[in-house]
Design an enzyme around this catalytic site. Structure first.
Site, mmCIF file in Angstrom:
data_model
loop_
_atom_site.group_PDB
_atom_site.id
_atom_site.type_symbol
_atom_site.label_atom_id
_atom_site.label_comp_id
_atom_site.label_asym_id
_atom_site.label_seq_id
_atom_site.Cartn_x
_atom_site.Cartn_y
_atom_site.Cartn_z
ATOM 1 N N ASP A 512 33.451 26.420 40.352
ATOM 2 C CA ASP A 512 33.758 27.165 39.136
ATOM 3 C C ASP A 512 34.967 28.052 39.355
ATOM 4 O O ASP A 512 35.184 28.553 40.457
ATOM 5 C CB ASP A 512 32.578 28.086 38.760
ATOM 6 C CG ASP A 512 31.391 27.295 38.253
ATOM 7 O OD1 ASP A 512 31.590 26.123 37.890
ATOM 8 O OD2 ASP A 512 30.277 27.854 38.246
ATOM 9 N N ASP A 516 31.990 33.825 41.768
ATOM 10 C CA ASP A 516 31.036 33.072 42.585
ATOM 11 C C ASP A 516 31.646 31.779 43.096
ATOM 12 O O ASP A 516 31.481 31.419 44.259
ATOM 13 C CB ASP A 516 29.790 32.730 41.758
ATOM 14 C CG ASP A 516 28.780 33.861 41.803
ATOM 15 O OD1 ASP A 516 29.009 34.813 42.586
ATOM 16 O OD2 ASP A 516 27.781 33.797 41.063
#
Ligand code: 0RA
Length: 646
Positions: A512, A516
């Site tokens: 992504d 994170d």
């Protein structure tokens, strides 16, 4: 017959004509490696190396590098100044010879100890050949001299333009954009890192870098000054700053052995990785070589002898290997070799046989003294070696498990792998995808002929903080080994990665585009860096770049990879467009993921390279280590994703 002769004559002439500067322009990669970002920065190193040579001769202690507003570079030193008198053989000034004849660099100064010089040691004339424009200014014998060049050709003979009471050389050059077609924009950090490294490797010199393209909060130009009084001793503290020391002392030596100048510095930390950095004539020898073999030999034999004679190993049942002496060791070996032979894939492996025993002897003497004088530290080190040996035996068992499950060993591929149908590794790609859900989308979106998907569950193990056997016992990591088909241990080296049966030539990390995601990306890269560095070095590791935005207006749909692109697209659509910000891969459907990120025709893959292994090592240990403040600082400085999510 005469035609035949003509032809021969012609080709001999054309080769003659191509010699020198023309040849550099025609085959620049032969001289500077490549014409990409690396080659562009190499030009600066080449010019600076000349000043470093002057400094190593003891004639210069100040070097200034400036990135000018227009992306040209100025390198200035306070050396003796390049001679401007007539060069008898060539019939022009010595300055013109240095600047326009390939391989002429400083040859007429035989006494000086010339061992520096860039990776290819090609000299400043190459830089001149590859520059639109270059100006050399020399302060010497009370006068200021000047000569300018275009694409390596002098525009006029050296002329005196004024008087001066200092000495030195100033070179300003503009990289030729018809040669450096990819970019002519310099990266400050890249240059600053190299200047810092040079300052540590050549103690006593002051190197200043200034970036005139950018000002800080105080309205001053961005820049740094590097100077080291203690050289490698300080370099190693810098490299190991984010690790916890085992002993509070840098073991170091500096001297000459068999006519070879040798410098060594080493420290032990409480970590588990081995970090050896080696240099020959200021060049980072990534592939090691004879100087590093000498270091290892000296270290192992001296520590072993000490441990045996001190009785510290009396009750130890298992055998202790060379690797065990290097767990938690950070060391720098720097040698100066008059005629270095470079070997290996990237020509960064020292081949000169005589260097091994010189370094080995130097290290033995240094360590013997140290161990005798510091029995408490010595005991700590031997205890650590014992633990390392113990852990290695555990790791060997775990590693066997990894190997037994290797596809070629008959253990089968991991259940989570969606393999591709093509069997030719050169055509095949594997996507390492964060999470099962994104993995599902990728599986649907891919071209199953040549694209395989391996979903990784959540955060993978931080190998920087884990002992080796934990790494080999980790499920996700075992899956990566098995899926890739790589094993540990070659005939030559029991710890080297064996890439012979690599099943995919492109290994793509797809995470992504958020905080994170970038953390997971860093964890995977840390694993590759520490355990599969050869995979990165051979150019097989890539990072996928999913888009950040979808811009929609009516039936029109376009993707954007950054804010600037997004704004441009909105404008091109006449404003008032709908913007969707992708928070993760999971928000895209299979078709969108294929279109933007996986389809070789439209995607952008970033190939992972190890530009500067020393700096990478420091950054990985900092990002993945225990200390929080330096990590926060780095993340804030590089917070591309963090800002977006804030
Ligand atoms: C050869 C001889 C002398 C100086 C240099 C080379 C020299 C080259 C460069 C390149 C960048 N900066 C430099 N500074 C000096 C001088 C010999 C003499 O003065 O006797």
């Amino acid at each position: 017959m005469s035609e035949e002769l003509n032809k021969k004559q012609y080709s001999a002439d054309s080769i003659q004509a191509l010699e020198g500067m023309e040849h550099v322009r025609m085959r620049p990669s032969m001289y500077i490696g490549d014409v990409g970002v690396r080659g562009l920065h190499h030009l600066v190193y080449e010019v600076v190396d000349n000043s470093i040579d002057e400094a190593m001769g003891g004639y210069c202690d100040n070097i200034k590098v400036t990135i000018n507003e227009d992306n040209s570079i100025t390198v200035e030193d306070n050396g003796r100044g390049i001679p401007v008198g007539l060069h008898k053989k060539e019939g022009v000034s010595a300055l013109e010879v240095v600047m326009t004849k390939i391989g002429a660099g400083g040859k007429f100064d035989k006494d000086s100890y010339k061992v520096s010089g860039g990776l290819h040691g090609v000299g400043v004339s190459c830089v001149n050949a590859l520059s639109n424009h270059l100006k050399a200014t020399v302060h010497r014998e009370g006068k200021v001299w000047e000569q300018e060049y275009e694409r390596g050709k002098a525009l006029y003979p050296v002329k005196s333009i004024g008087e001066t009471n200092v000495t030195g050389t100033v070179v300003t050059f503009y990289p030729d954009d018809t040669i450096f077609t990819q970019t002519t924009e310099y990266n400050y950090e890249t240059l600053a890192n190299r200047m810092r490294e040079l300052a540590y490797l050549n103690k006593g010199i002051t190197i200043t870098i200034t970036d005139k393209r950018e000002k800080d909060e105080k309205g001053e130009y961005v820049g740094e000054t590097f100077h080291s009084e203690e050289g490698l001793k300080e370099f190693i503290k810098f490299l190991d700053a984010t690790r916890e020391p085992l002993i509070n002392y840098v073991i170091s030596m500096e001297g000459e052995k068999n006519g070879i100048p040798v410098e060594v510095a080493m420290v032990y930390n409480t970590g588990f990785s081995e970090n050896l950095h080696s240099y020959v004539n200021n060049i980072n020898t990534h592939e090691g070589g004879t100087h590093l073999s000498g270091f290892r030999r000296g270290l192992t034999s001296t520590l072993k002898k000490y441990a045996d004679s001190s009785g510290l190993l009396d009750k130890v049942k298992f055998e202790i290997s060379g690797d065990d002496f290097r767990e938690g060791l950070t060391a720098i070996v720097s040698v100066k070799v008059a005629e270095p032979q470079f070997e290996g894939q990237t020509k960064t492996k020292l081949g000169n046989r005589e260097v091994t025993s010189a370094v080995s002897q130097a290290v033995s003497e240094m360590l013997t003294d140290y161990l005798e004088e510091n029995p408490d530290d010595a005991k700590q080190i031997v205890e650590k070696v014992k633990l390392a040996a113990q852990a290695r035996h555990a790791a060997a068992k775990a590693r066997e498990m990894v190997q037994r499950k290797n596809p070629m060993g008959g253990g089968g591929l991991p259940g989570k792998l969606s393999d591709c149908s093509d069997q030719d590794p050169e055509k095949c790609e594997i996507f390492l995808v964060e999470g099962d859900s994104a993995g599902g989308t990728a599986k649907m979106g891919r071209d199953r002929n040549f694209q395989a998907i391996l979903p990784l569950r959540g955060k993978i193990l931080n190998v920087e903080k884990a002992m080796q056997h934990k790494v080999f016992e980790n499920e996700e990591i075992k899956n990566i080994y098995t899926a890739l088909g790589v094993t540990i241990g070659t005939e030559e080296d029991s710890k080297a990665l064996n890439l012979e049966k690599l099943r995919y030539h492109k290994v793509v990390i797809m995470c992504d585009a958020d905080v994170d995601g970038s953390h997971i990306e860093t964890l995977i890269l840390t694993f590759f860096f520490r355990y599969m560095r050869e995979l990165i070095e051979s150019g097989h590791v890539y990072i996928a770049t999913p888009p950040l935005y979808l811009v929609k207006k009516g039936a029109k749909k376009r993707y954007a990879w950054n804010d600037k692109e997004r704004d441009e697209i909105v404008e091109s659509m006449g404003g008032q467009a709908g913007i969707q910000r992708y928070k993760g891969l999971g928000e895209m459907n299979a078709e969108q993921l294929w279109d933007t990120t996986m389809n070789p025709e439209f995607r952008t893959l970033r190939r992972v390279t190890i530009d500067n292994a020393t700096e990478s090592d420091r950054i990985f240990s900092m990002l993945m280590g225990d200390e929080v403040p330096p990590r926060r600082e780095f993340i804030e400085k590089n917070a591309v994703y963090a800002n977006i999510d804030a």
